[in-house]
Design an enzyme around this catalytic site. Structure first.
Site, PDB file in Angstrom:
ATOM      1  N   ASP A 197       0.860  -1.259   0.029  1.00 48.68           N
ATOM      2  CA  ASP A 197      -0.048   0.217  -0.043  1.00 48.68           C
ATOM      3  C   ASP A 197       0.683   1.153  -0.046  1.00 48.68           C
ATOM      4  OD1 ASP A 197       0.749   0.044   2.536  1.00 48.68           O
ATOM      5  OD2 ASP A 197      -1.203   0.011   3.504  1.00 48.68           O
ATOM      6  N   SER A 198       2.215   1.046   0.003  1.00 49.24           N
ATOM      7  CA  SER A 198       3.181   2.269  -0.327  1.00 49.24           C
ATOM      8  C   SER A 198       2.733   2.733  -1.655  1.00 49.24           C
ATOM      9  CB  SER A 198       4.667   1.569  -0.351  1.00 49.24           C
ATOM     10  OG  SER A 198       4.898   0.494  -1.196  1.00 49.24           O
ATOM     11  N   ASP A 237      -0.984  -6.119  -0.530  1.00 50.96           N
ATOM     12  CA  ASP A 237      -1.479  -5.580   1.058  1.00 50.96           C
ATOM     13  C   ASP A 237      -2.750  -5.266   1.036  1.00 50.96           C
ATOM     14  OD1 ASP A 237       0.314  -4.862   3.003  1.00 50.96           O
ATOM     15  OD2 ASP A 237       1.091  -3.066   1.928  1.00 50.96           O
ATOM     16  N   LYS A 246      -1.043  -9.305   2.812  1.00 50.96           N
ATOM     17  CA  LYS A 246      -0.048  -8.728   3.892  1.00 50.96           C
ATOM     18  C   LYS A 246      -0.664  -8.158   4.756  1.00 50.96           C
ATOM     19  CE  LYS A 246       3.268  -5.529   3.445  1.00 50.96           C
ATOM     20  NZ  LYS A 246       2.926  -4.701   4.503  1.00 50.96           N
ATOM     21  N   GLU A 289      -0.906  -5.571   8.153  1.00 51.21           N
ATOM     22  CA  GLU A 289      -0.144  -4.920   9.443  1.00 51.21           C
ATOM     23  C   GLU A 289      -1.021  -5.444  10.501  1.00 51.21           C
ATOM     24  OE1 GLU A 289       0.224  -0.695   8.956  1.00 51.21           O
ATOM     25  OE2 GLU A 289       1.014  -0.972   6.985  1.00 51.21           O
ATOM     26  N   GLU A 337       9.703  -4.288  10.199  1.00 54.22           N
ATOM     27  CA  GLU A 337      10.121  -2.910   9.787  1.00 54.22           C
ATOM     28  C   GLU A 337      10.262  -2.020  10.596  1.00 54.22           C
ATOM     29  OE1 GLU A 337       7.055  -0.948   7.114  1.00 54.22           O
ATOM     30  OE2 GLU A 337       8.131   0.917   7.114  1.00 54.22           O
TER      31      GLU A 337
HETATM   32  O1  KIV Z   1       3.572  -1.113   1.521  1.00 54.15           O
HETATM   33  C1  KIV Z   1       4.884  -1.432   1.379  1.00 54.15           C
HETATM   34  O2  KIV Z   1       5.493  -1.215   0.330  1.00 54.15           O
HETATM   35  C2  KIV Z   1       5.469  -2.268   2.635  1.00 54.15           C
HETATM   36  C3  KIV Z   1       6.789  -2.587   2.405  1.00 54.15           C
HETATM   37  C4  KIV Z   1       7.606  -1.408   2.748  1.00 54.15           C
HETATM   38  C5  KIV Z   1       6.954  -3.696   3.526  1.00 54.15           C
HETATM   39  O3  KIV Z   1       4.589  -2.580   3.339  1.00 54.15           O
END
Ligand code: KIV
Length: 286
Positions: free
Chosen positions: A48-49, A87, A117, A119, A186
């Site tokens: 989600d970056s 994500d 993924k 968090e 992280e």
């Molecule tokens: O969103 C993302 O790119 C991430 C990575 C930095 C692990 O969570």
């Protein structure tokens, strides 16, 4: 379609005991996915970056499930061997287990991801369990979790006090019990990264978590030098593609303005007889 050398989850998990480091890089589109495949990267992460790196937002909180689905679909078209992880954005798994499973399911069914993924720490271990129960593989993400930046006071290293280090260790253990197949660590001190890596059976993939993790992840734009933001300590830029890209764009602009682009070999021509007749007809009409 089954791809014979596809990196499966059991193979990925074995890499921990084999001591073969895992590589993970973010991908948000088809050409990047193709590049990462060619480079032999193990895991493509549609992080989600993308909210910041691609969409220019200040943080990741505005990213939606639809946006991740859209970008994951593009990445899925370029993926061959690597594992594809999507994500779960802010609020996609925070409301209740039902909506968490549904949103995670969209990443698999609609977007073509292999896994999601999340968090999450102890607080959301039950939700992770519910997603895993639905046969959706989950990668956990602990330490600095950008969804919590308001509470954490910004993008800051985590786990420097004894209490916080123990909390993060307990998060790792809770997520392992909940069934995650890997853990992203992280922005934590190297010693804590080592301790977690030794304490869990699943692979750890670090970003700013030191040298003892079972793998490392970086954002694609950081690796190739397309980012202008101040470089965090843990980022290594392996190339500076911004400069050659700017030079290419400046050259295009210059040559268009000077009428040096396109050249003879870059244009299509009519067959001579067609060109002749067309000219004749046009001359008669005018
Ligand atoms: O969103 C993302 O790119 C991430 C990575 C930095 C692990 O969570």
């Amino acid at each position: 379609m089954t791809v014979p050398d596809r990196l499966t989850l059991p193979r990925l998990i074995d890499r921990k005991t084999e001591g073969r480091p895992i590589t993970m890089v973010t991908a948000y589109d088809y050409p990047t996915a193709c590049l990462l495949e060619e480079a032999g990267i193990d895991i493509l992460l549609v992080g989600d970056s993308l909210g910041m790196v691609i969409l220019g937002r200040e943080n990741t909180l505005g990213v939606t499930v639809d946006e991740i689905v859209h970008h994951t679909r593009a990445v899925a078209r370029g993926r061959r061997r690597a594992l594809l992880v999507a994500d779960m954005p802010f609020l996609s798994f925070h409301v209740d287990r039902r909506s968490a499973v549904r949103n995670a399911g969209r990443m698999i069914q609609e977007a073509g991801a292999d896994a999601v993924k999340v968090e999450a720490g102890r607080k959301r271990a039950r939700i992770v369990e519910a997603i895993v129960d639905a046969e959706i593989p989950v990668m956990g993400h602990i330490g600095l979790t950008p969804h919590a930046i308001q509470r954490l006071g910004g993008f800051k290293i985590q786990g420097r006090t004894l209490d916080r280090a123990e909390e993060i260790l307990r998060d790792a253990e809770a997520l392992e019990r909940a069934g995650v197949f890997a853990l992203v660590l992280e922005a934590i001190p190297e010693e804590l990264g080592r301790l977690i890596t030794q304490s869990v059976r699943v692979p750890t993939i670090g970003i700013g978590a030191g040298r003892h993790c079972d793998g490392q992840v970086l954002v694609f734009h950081d690796i190739v030098g397309l980012e202008q933001r101040k470089k965090p300590r843990f980022v290594r830029r392996y190339a500076s593609l911004r400069e050659p890209m700017l030079e290419a764009l400046a050259a295009f602009k210059r040559e268009v303005e000077q009428r040096r682009f396109p050249a003879d070999e870059e244009v299509y021509s009519l067959p001579p007889d067609v060109a002749h007749t067309l000219r004749e007809r046009h001359d008669q009409e005018s």
